[in-house]
Enzyme design. Structure first.
Site, PDB file in Angstrom:
ATOM      1  N   GLY A  12       0.810  -1.226   0.000  1.00  0.00           N
ATOM      2  CA  GLY A  12       0.000   0.000   0.000  1.00  0.00           C
ATOM      3  C   GLY A  12       0.832   1.259   0.000  1.00  0.00           C
ATOM      4  O   GLY A  12       0.426   2.288   0.543  1.00  0.00           O
ATOM      5  N   ALA A  14       3.446   4.034  -2.413  1.00  0.00           N
ATOM      6  CA  ALA A  14       3.218   4.909  -3.564  1.00  0.00           C
ATOM      7  C   ALA A  14       2.983   4.107  -4.846  1.00  0.00           C
ATOM      8  O   ALA A  14       2.008   4.324  -5.576  1.00  0.00           O
ATOM      9  CB  ALA A  14       4.416   5.841  -3.740  1.00  0.00           C
ATOM     10  N   SER A 139       8.788   5.468 -14.538  1.00  0.00           N
ATOM     11  CA  SER A 139       7.404   5.641 -14.094  1.00  0.00           C
ATOM     12  C   SER A 139       7.365   6.119 -12.657  1.00  0.00           C
ATOM     13  O   SER A 139       7.535   5.314 -11.744  1.00  0.00           O
ATOM     14  CB  SER A 139       6.681   4.291 -14.188  1.00  0.00           C
ATOM     15  OG  SER A 139       7.475   3.263 -13.598  1.00  0.00           O
ATOM     16  N   ALA A 141       5.440   7.081  -9.417  1.00  0.00           N
ATOM     17  CA  ALA A 141       4.131   6.690  -8.902  1.00  0.00           C
ATOM     18  C   ALA A 141       3.121   7.835  -9.007  1.00  0.00           C
ATOM     19  O   ALA A 141       1.975   7.620  -9.417  1.00  0.00           O
ATOM     20  CB  ALA A 141       4.277   6.236  -7.452  1.00  0.00           C
ATOM     21  N   LYS A 192      19.815   1.414 -11.848  1.00  0.00           N
ATOM     22  CA  LYS A 192      19.589   2.863 -12.035  1.00  0.00           C
ATOM     23  C   LYS A 192      19.397   3.563 -10.696  1.00  0.00           C
ATOM     24  O   LYS A 192      19.706   4.753 -10.562  1.00  0.00           O
ATOM     25  CB  LYS A 192      18.438   3.129 -13.002  1.00  0.00           C
ATOM     26  CG  LYS A 192      17.047   2.688 -12.550  1.00  0.00           C
ATOM     27  CD  LYS A 192      16.293   3.714 -11.760  1.00  0.00           C
ATOM     28  CE  LYS A 192      15.008   3.166 -11.180  1.00  0.00           C
ATOM     29  NZ  LYS A 192      14.339   4.065 -10.256  1.00  0.00           N
ATOM     30  N   THR A 249      15.362   8.756 -13.650  1.00  0.00           N
ATOM     31  CA  THR A 249      15.695   8.762 -12.223  1.00  0.00           C
ATOM     32  C   THR A 249      16.910   9.630 -11.927  1.00  0.00           C
ATOM     33  O   THR A 249      17.027  10.176 -10.835  1.00  0.00           O
ATOM     34  CB  THR A 249      15.916   7.313 -11.731  1.00  0.00           C
ATOM     35  OG1 THR A 249      14.851   6.508 -12.228  1.00  0.00           O
ATOM     36  CG2 THR A 249      15.897   7.215 -10.243  1.00  0.00           C
ATOM     37  N   SER A 255      12.597  11.811  -7.997  1.00  0.00           N
ATOM     38  CA  SER A 255      13.128  10.491  -7.634  1.00  0.00           C
ATOM     39  C   SER A 255      13.641  10.522  -6.202  1.00  0.00           C
ATOM     40  O   SER A 255      14.421  11.403  -5.824  1.00  0.00           O
ATOM     41  CB  SER A 255      14.273  10.104  -8.573  1.00  0.00           C
ATOM     42  OG  SER A 255      15.124   9.176  -7.923  1.00  0.00           O
ATOM     43  N   ASN A 257      15.661   8.298  -4.962  1.00  0.00           N
ATOM     44  CA  ASN A 257      17.078   7.951  -4.976  1.00  0.00           C
ATOM     45  C   ASN A 257      17.934   9.160  -5.333  1.00  0.00           C
ATOM     46  O   ASN A 257      18.956   9.431  -4.706  1.00  0.00           O
ATOM     47  CB  ASN A 257      17.328   6.798  -5.955  1.00  0.00           C
ATOM     48  CG  ASN A 257      16.830   5.483  -5.398  1.00  0.00           C
ATOM     49  OD1 ASN A 257      17.468   4.883  -4.532  1.00  0.00           O
ATOM     50  ND2 ASN A 257      15.669   5.038  -5.848  1.00  0.00           N
ATOM     51  N   GLU A 277      15.749   2.727  -2.714  1.00  0.00           N
ATOM     52  CA  GLU A 277      16.186   1.328  -2.861  1.00  0.00           C
ATOM     53  C   GLU A 277      17.676   1.202  -3.159  1.00  0.00           C
ATOM     54  O   GLU A 277      18.308   0.209  -2.825  1.00  0.00           O
ATOM     55  CB  GLU A 277      15.388   0.641  -3.980  1.00  0.00           C
ATOM     56  CG  GLU A 277      13.923   0.381  -3.669  1.00  0.00           C
ATOM     57  CD  GLU A 277      13.712  -0.873  -2.831  1.00  0.00           C
ATOM     58  OE1 GLU A 277      14.589  -1.223  -2.022  1.00  0.00           O
ATOM     59  OE2 GLU A 277      12.638  -1.494  -2.986  1.00  0.00           O
TER      60      GLU A 277
HETATM   61  N1  LIG Z   1       7.354   5.080  -6.185  1.00  0.00           N
HETATM   62  C1  LIG Z   1       7.684   4.945  -7.462  1.00  0.00           C
HETATM   63  O1  LIG Z   1       7.616   5.911  -8.239  1.00  0.00           O
HETATM   64  C2  LIG Z   1       8.117   3.617  -7.998  1.00  0.00           C
HETATM   65  C3  LIG Z   1       8.537   2.600  -7.157  1.00  0.00           C
HETATM   66  N2  LIG Z   1       8.988   1.426  -7.671  1.00  0.00           N
HETATM   67  C4  LIG Z   1       9.482   0.363  -6.810  1.00  0.00           C
HETATM   68  O2  LIG Z   1       8.393  -0.206  -6.100  1.00  0.00           O
HETATM   69  C5  LIG Z   1       8.846  -0.695  -4.842  1.00  0.00           C
HETATM   70  C6  LIG Z   1       7.932  -0.138  -3.756  1.00  0.00           C
HETATM   71  O3  LIG Z   1       8.082   1.258  -3.795  1.00  0.00           O
HETATM   72  P1  LIG Z   1       7.012   2.265  -3.231  1.00  0.00           P
HETATM   73  O4  LIG Z   1       5.652   1.704  -3.230  1.00  0.00           O
HETATM   74  O5  LIG Z   1       7.215   3.538  -3.948  1.00  0.00           O
HETATM   75  O6  LIG Z   1       7.535   2.410  -1.731  1.00  0.00           O
HETATM   76  P2  LIG Z   1       6.805   3.111  -0.528  1.00  0.00           P
HETATM   77  O7  LIG Z   1       7.841   3.385   0.498  1.00  0.00           O
HETATM   78  O8  LIG Z   1       5.965   4.207  -1.017  1.00  0.00           O
HETATM   79  O9  LIG Z   1       5.823   1.974   0.015  1.00  0.00           O
HETATM   80  C7  LIG Z   1       6.263   0.718   0.388  1.00  0.00           C
HETATM   81  C8  LIG Z   1       5.041  -0.034   0.877  1.00  0.00           C
HETATM   82  O10 LIG Z   1       5.398  -1.385   1.113  1.00  0.00           O
HETATM   83  C9  LIG Z   1       4.817  -1.757   2.349  1.00  0.00           C
HETATM   84  N3  LIG Z   1       5.561  -2.849   2.894  1.00  0.00           N
HETATM   85  C10 LIG Z   1       6.846  -2.882   3.264  1.00  0.00           C
HETATM   86  N4  LIG Z   1       7.173  -4.103   3.709  1.00  0.00           N
HETATM   87  C11 LIG Z   1       6.045  -4.842   3.615  1.00  0.00           C
HETATM   88  C12 LIG Z   1       5.724  -6.177   3.943  1.00  0.00           C
HETATM   89  N5  LIG Z   1       6.634  -6.999   4.429  1.00  0.00           N
HETATM   90  N6  LIG Z   1       4.466  -6.603   3.733  1.00  0.00           N
HETATM   91  C13 LIG Z   1       3.550  -5.764   3.231  1.00  0.00           C
HETATM   92  N7  LIG Z   1       3.781  -4.480   2.901  1.00  0.00           N
HETATM   93  C14 LIG Z   1       5.017  -4.047   3.098  1.00  0.00           C
HETATM   94  C15 LIG Z   1       4.875  -0.497   3.192  1.00  0.00           C
HETATM   95  O11 LIG Z   1       3.956  -0.622   4.251  1.00  0.00           O
HETATM   96  P3  LIG Z   1       3.821   0.497   5.393  1.00  0.00           P
HETATM   97  O12 LIG Z   1       3.134   1.649   4.742  1.00  0.00           O
HETATM   98  O13 LIG Z   1       2.985  -0.166   6.413  1.00  0.00           O
HETATM   99  O14 LIG Z   1       5.216   0.798   5.838  1.00  0.00           O
HETATM  100  C16 LIG Z   1       4.478   0.531   2.173  1.00  0.00           C
HETATM  101  O15 LIG Z   1       3.071   0.607   2.059  1.00  0.00           O
HETATM  102  C17 LIG Z   1      10.311  -0.248  -4.707  1.00  0.00           C
HETATM  103  O16 LIG Z   1      11.144  -1.320  -5.018  1.00  0.00           O
HETATM  104  C18 LIG Z   1      10.440   0.851  -5.742  1.00  0.00           C
HETATM  105  O17 LIG Z   1      11.768   0.922  -6.264  1.00  0.00           O
HETATM  106  C19 LIG Z   1       8.991   1.195  -9.023  1.00  0.00           C
HETATM  107  C20 LIG Z   1       8.542   2.162  -9.890  1.00  0.00           C
HETATM  108  C21 LIG Z   1       8.073   3.446  -9.446  1.00  0.00           C
HETATM  109  O1  LIG Z   2      11.604   3.837 -10.157  1.00  0.00           O
HETATM  110  C1  LIG Z   2      11.207   4.959 -10.211  1.00  0.00           C
HETATM  111  C2  LIG Z   2      10.907   5.662 -11.466  1.00  0.00           C
HETATM  112  O2  LIG Z   2      10.919   4.789 -12.546  1.00  0.00           O
HETATM  113  C3  LIG Z   2      11.045   5.737  -8.960  1.00  0.00           C
HETATM  114  O3  LIG Z   2      12.284   6.172  -8.570  1.00  0.00           O
HETATM  115  P1  LIG Z   2      12.591   6.465  -7.045  1.00  0.00           P
HETATM  116  O4  LIG Z   2      12.375   5.180  -6.291  1.00  0.00           O
HETATM  117  O5  LIG Z   2      13.996   6.931  -7.027  1.00  0.00           O
HETATM  118  O6  LIG Z   2      11.629   7.526  -6.593  1.00  0.00           O
END
Ligand SMILES: NC(=O)C1=CN([C@@H]2O[C@H](COP(=O)(O)OP(=O)(O)OC[C@H]3O[C@@H](n4cnc5c(N)ncnc54)[C@H](OP(=O)(O)O)[C@@H]3O)[C@@H](O)[C@H]2O)C=CC1
Ligand SMILES: O=C(CO)COP(=O)(O)O
Length: 328
Positions: A12, A14, A139, A141, A192, A249, A255, A257, A277
């Site tokens: 849940g 981003a 992409s 979020a 990246k 990124t 971003s 990162n 990450e």
């Molecule tokens: N944000 C972006 O723009 C993008 C992100 N990504 C990748 O997606 C992945 C997630 O990123 P993102 O969603 O942005 O990160 P966020 O920090 O926004 O959210 C991470 C979520 O994962 C939940 N979580 C963590 N550990 C667990 C677990 N063990 N079980 C269930 N839920 C868990 C957290 O819960 P809680 O809220 O309770 O802490 C939180 O809701 C990363 O690897 C990122 O690189 C890829 C493309 C774009």
């Molecule tokens: O993966 C992403 C864009 O493609 C999001 O990048 P960040 O995790 O650095 O915000």
């Protein structure tokens, strides 16, 4: 045949919320597992996830729940959007409730620090009877949650699975290309993030746009070398999930990162920042390159910088002082 499917999103944050919004816009029945009950209520009652996506209003009909079994029940496809370092444990715990017929699409970008495994390897070990796919590409979020035009790559070992997933996950403003190069797609996303920290650190330290371009280009050479050694396709690395995501990124403070790197470069306090990450991936990526005899001085320097072994100025000096060589 109707394209409507039940899509279960795990995570849940981003990106999980943005992908749920996209799947809903694509006309699917969407359920989302979030472990935080405030997130669940806010998505269900206010159509928002303010902790991660500010004031973005989500489409109607995303059913959030803290009950993973209910979310996964009857799912046709599962999007695993849990951070890279937690993915293996989370999938292991959910193994019994993820329908075996549902492909599991990995959306995290990273390498597991404790084992050096790529996300697909982590997932294959945790879910040996499931089909595993990956989704990656440039992409943010917030862009996807708002419905801004975006293109990504979906890869699976089986060509038909990849093409089918690309059709199902594409939405009105979200275009999925398909690929069978799982390793290539996930490597681009993982590396990246490390390079974005380096680029951000350079900017934060006050070095100019020329330094940034050099870091991105030579960092990309390191990604290409590693990908080639691991058997990925160069076309993939030149595509959305490689070069495309690297460009995005490494050039936008949106971003996490890149902005982590900027804070590092400015000497700011780094505690309590959003997920970046690349911080966990940098040391294991550096170790992986060393083990495979892949030359990766920028990845190595980023790992050393994050670890406090060197300063930015020392890292840059060491990079510039290396013996001159051919540009390959
Ligand atoms: N944000 C972006 O723009 C993008 C992100 N990504 C990748 O997606 C992945 C997630 O990123 P993102 O969603 O942005 O990160 P966020 O920090 O926004 O959210 C991470 C979520 O994962 C939940 N979580 C963590 N550990 C667990 C677990 N063990 N079980 C269930 N839920 C868990 C957290 O819960 P809680 O809220 O309770 O802490 C939180 O809701 C990363 O690897 C990122 O690189 C890829 C493309 C774009
Ligand atoms: O993966 C992403 C864009 O493609 C999001 O990048 P960040 O995790 O650095 O915000």
């Amino acid at each position: 045949m109707s394209m409507q499917r039940k899509i279960a999103v795990l995570g849940g944050g981003a990106w999980g919320t943005a992908l749920a919004a996209n799947s809903r816009r694509a006309g699917h029945d969407v359920s989302l597992f979030a472990r935080n009950s405030d997130t669940v209520s806010e998505i269900n009652e206010a159509r928002k996830n303010s902790r991660y996506l500010g004031d973005v209003i989500l489409p109607e009909g995303i059913a959030a729940s803290a009950d993973a079994g209910a979310v996964l029940d009857q799912a046709d496809a599962v999007l695993a959007v849990i951070p890279a370092q937690s993915l293996g444990k989370a999938l292991g715990e959910l193994r019994q409730v993820i329908p075996t017929a549902a492909p599991v699409v990995l959306c995290a970008k990273g390498i597991e620090q404790s084992s050096g495994r790529l996300m697909s390897e982590v997932a294959h070990d945790a879910l040996p009877e499931h089909q595993i796919a990956v989704l990656s590409g440039p992409s943010f979020a917030a862009d996807v949650a708002r419905g801004f035009p975006t293109a990504v790559t979906v890869a699976a070992g089986n060509e038909n699975t990849a093409a089918q997933l690309a059709r199902v996950l594409s939405g009105p403003a979200f275009r999925c290309y398909s690929s069978v190069d799982v390793k290539g797609v996930e490597l681009g996303g993982a590396i990246k993030n490390v390079l974005a920290i380096a680029a951000g650190a350079s900017t934060g330290r006050g070095f100019g746009a020329s330094a940034q371009a050099a870091l991105i280009t030579r960092g990309f050479a390191e990604l290409r070398r590693l990908a080639k050694t691991l058997g990925a396709r160069m076309e993939t690395i030149m595509g959305l999930s490689g070069l495309g995501d690297l460009m995005l990124t490494c050039s936008s403070p949106q971003s996490r990162n890149y902005s982590y790197g900027m804070a590092l470069g400015r000497g700011e306090d780094l505690t309590g920042r959003p997920l970046a990450e690349g911080v966990a991936t940098a040391p294991i990526a550096s170790e992986l390159c060393r083990k495979l005899s892949v030359k990766a001085p920028i990845i190595d320097a980023t790992a050393a910088l994050l670890d406090g072994r060197i300063s930015i100025d020392e890292a840059v000096e060491a990079l510039l002082r290396r013996p001159l060589k051919n540009e390959d």
